[in-house]
Scaffold this motif. Structure first.
Motif, PDB file in Angstrom:
ATOM      1  N   ARG A 151       1.064  -1.237  -0.095  1.00 59.12           N
ATOM      2  CA  ARG A 151       0.048   0.323   0.251  1.00 59.12           C
ATOM      3  C   ARG A 151       0.694   1.543  -0.023  1.00 59.12           C
ATOM      4  O   ARG A 151       0.799   2.700   0.988  1.00 59.12           O
ATOM      5  N   THR A 154       1.216   5.523  -4.937  1.00 56.31           N
ATOM      6  CA  THR A 154       1.028   6.321  -5.122  1.00 56.31           C
ATOM      7  C   THR A 154       0.154   6.728  -6.454  1.00 56.31           C
ATOM      8  O   THR A 154      -0.607   7.167  -6.467  1.00 56.31           O
ATOM      9  N   ARG A 155       0.464   6.082  -6.993  1.00 53.62           N
ATOM     10  CA  ARG A 155      -0.219   5.981  -9.064  1.00 53.62           C
ATOM     11  C   ARG A 155       0.454   5.194  -9.165  1.00 53.62           C
ATOM     12  O   ARG A 155       1.671   3.625  -9.048  1.00 53.62           O
ATOM     13  N   ASP A 181      -7.404  -6.026  -7.456  1.00 56.09           N
ATOM     14  CA  ASP A 181      -6.987  -4.656  -5.930  1.00 56.09           C
ATOM     15  C   ASP A 181      -5.061  -5.331  -6.245  1.00 56.09           C
ATOM     16  O   ASP A 181      -4.771  -6.498  -6.025  1.00 56.09           O
ATOM     17  N   ARG A 186      -1.347   1.865  -3.386  1.00 56.83           N
ATOM     18  CA  ARG A 186      -2.691   2.315  -2.060  1.00 56.83           C
ATOM     19  C   ARG A 186      -4.089   2.932  -2.253  1.00 56.83           C
ATOM     20  O   ARG A 186      -4.650   2.100  -3.750  1.00 56.83           O
ATOM     21  N   GLU A 187      -5.270   2.180  -1.628  1.00 60.73           N
ATOM     22  CA  GLU A 187      -6.319   2.594  -1.839  1.00 60.73           C
ATOM     23  C   GLU A 187      -6.735   3.516  -2.670  1.00 60.73           C
ATOM     24  O   GLU A 187      -7.895   3.572  -3.372  1.00 60.73           O
ATOM     25  N   ASP A 188      -6.069   4.765  -2.714  1.00 62.74           N
ATOM     26  CA  ASP A 188      -7.013   5.880  -3.101  1.00 62.74           C
ATOM     27  C   ASP A 188      -5.112   6.496  -4.037  1.00 62.74           C
ATOM     28  O   ASP A 188      -5.139   7.634  -4.895  1.00 62.74           O
ATOM     29  N   ALA A 189      -4.751   5.028  -4.753  1.00 61.33           N
ATOM     30  CA  ALA A 189      -3.585   5.723  -5.261  1.00 61.33           C
ATOM     31  C   ALA A 189      -4.733   5.827  -7.414  1.00 61.33           C
ATOM     32  O   ALA A 189      -5.861   5.718  -7.332  1.00 61.33           O
ATOM     33  N   ARG A 190      -3.786   7.395  -7.793  1.00 57.87           N
ATOM     34  CA  ARG A 190      -4.257   7.526  -9.231  1.00 57.87           C
ATOM     35  C   ARG A 190      -3.444   7.019 -10.369  1.00 57.87           C
ATOM     36  O   ARG A 190      -3.236   5.959 -10.198  1.00 57.87           O
TER      37      ARG A 190
END
Length: 384
Positions: A151, A154-155, A181, A186-190
């Protein structure tokens, strides 16, 4: 699922699919280990071949399967498909998509985190020894921002299979493995996008394109800035070259240190990144110049003057000889080299040594847990 390896000219009969029992040798650069297999025991001396083998750990006895290779190749590639005598460092992979014939994104999910870092340190040491003829102690340091190696990303960029499902590619293949998954994301990865993103590092804000380069480990920008500043110790009034400067991450903190009497020149090949760098560095006025263009070409025609300090943060292929020679021509007292590839770093350290610049410091960071990648920051100094 069939593997579709990269195309290359065949050199005799394919050995793909054949299996060998062997003891795993040392780790090698690229996420695999070196294994020597006996291909024809009937001849004297026995015929052997090197197999770069994934999903193994040095010292294990494994059954490996050849995934790429023909009779005439100097080496083959393979996967450890069965572990006969496991290493004490082997752990169950946390991700169900990791392993032979599955997602090719992670190299070391089967290895404990401390042992992963030891493997990466061994690779950095070996590259510096082989290419730069240096015996350097290396410790790969953990960095805050991941959860037991997961996790942190970030991208993330997904591929898409024929049914439109998102996934990751098989190692060295265009085959897409459906993944619902990714555990290193990360759960908020862009996903990459042209939209602007705002990042904050040590109380300073930066604007960067969603498609542009920015370190993907959340702890990376801070630890890299702090390390570069610690190594270089910029002084008021000094002149600094920031090469492959991106959106001005290092340049901003260097400009703070050298002050109004100093000067920072940031050189970056991406014109989009240069535009963001001018925004991010605007507060420093004429004390900071942002130059768009390939680093080697810019230095060949401009800024041909002494500089006190240089930061090098090149892409994976490294700075290469022309840039190294142009850097030493500016006679800096110190160079901080930020490297994501230990082989390219070691090669360029050897180039610097030809001009009298010695490796005076090295830190390595585990910014890409579960993969073979490692980030290094090297300090090079000329004799007093």
């Amino acid at each position: 699922m069939s593997r579709t390896p990269r195309r290359r000219k065949a050199r005799g009969r394919s050995r793909v699919g054949e299996r060998f029992e062997a003891v795993v040798g040392p780790v090698a650069h690229g996420g695999h280990c070196i294994v020597r297999v006996t291909t024809d025991p009937s001849v004297e001396p026995a015929e052997t071949r090197v197999v770069f083998t994934r999903h193994a750990i040095p010292g294990e006895r494994v059954l490996l399967e050849i995934t790429e290779g023909t009779e005439g190749d100097r080496f083959w590639r393979g996967d450890a498909v069965e572990v006969l005598e496991p290493s004490p460092d082997r752990v169950p992979a946390p991700c169900r998509y990791a392993g032979p014939g599955r997602c090719g994104g992670c190299d070391f999910q089967h290895v404990s985190l401390p042992a992963q870092r030891e493997l990466k340190a061994a690779v950095v040491r070996e590259q510096l020894s082989r290419l730069a003829h240096l015996d350097v102690p290396v410790v790969v340091e953990p960095v805050a921002g991941d959860r037991d190696g997961l996790r942190w990303r970030t991208r993330v960029q997904y591929a898409e299979d024929e049914q439109g499902r998102r996934g990751m590619r098989l190692h060295r293949s265009r085959v897409v493995i459906p993944v619902d998954d990714c555990l290193i994301a990360r759960e908020d990865a862009r996903e990459p996008s042209p939209e602007l993103v705002h990042e904050s590092v040590l109380g300073r804000d930066f604007v960067v394109s969603g498609e542009g380069f920015w370190q993907v480990h959340p702890g990376a920008p801070r630890v890299l800035v702090e390390t570069v500043l610690e190594q270089l110790d910029p002084r008021p009034g000094e002149k600094v070259l920031d090469l492959y400067a991106g959106v001005g991450l290092f340049a901003a903190f260097l400009a703070e240190r050298v002050g109004e009497r100093g000067r920072v020149v940031a050189v970056e090949g991406s014109r989009v990144a240069c535009g963001h760098a001018r925004t991010n560095l605007g507060e420093f006025g004429r004390a900071v110049a942002v130059e768009a263009g390939a680093v080697d070409k810019v230095l060949a025609t401009a800024y041909d003057e002494p500089f006190d300090l240089v930061v090098l943060d090149p892409p994976r292929e490294g700075a290469r000889r022309p840039v190294v020679e142009q850097v030493v021509d500016r006679a800096p007292r110190a160079v901080a080299y930020v490297a994501c590839d230990p082989a390219a770093l070691a090669r360029d350290v050897a180039y610097f040594a030809e001009h009298g610049y010695a490796l005076k410091g090295l830190r390595a960071f585990d910014l890409f847990p579960m993969t073979h990648h490692v980030e290094c920051v090297a300090l090079l100094e000329r004799p007093a």
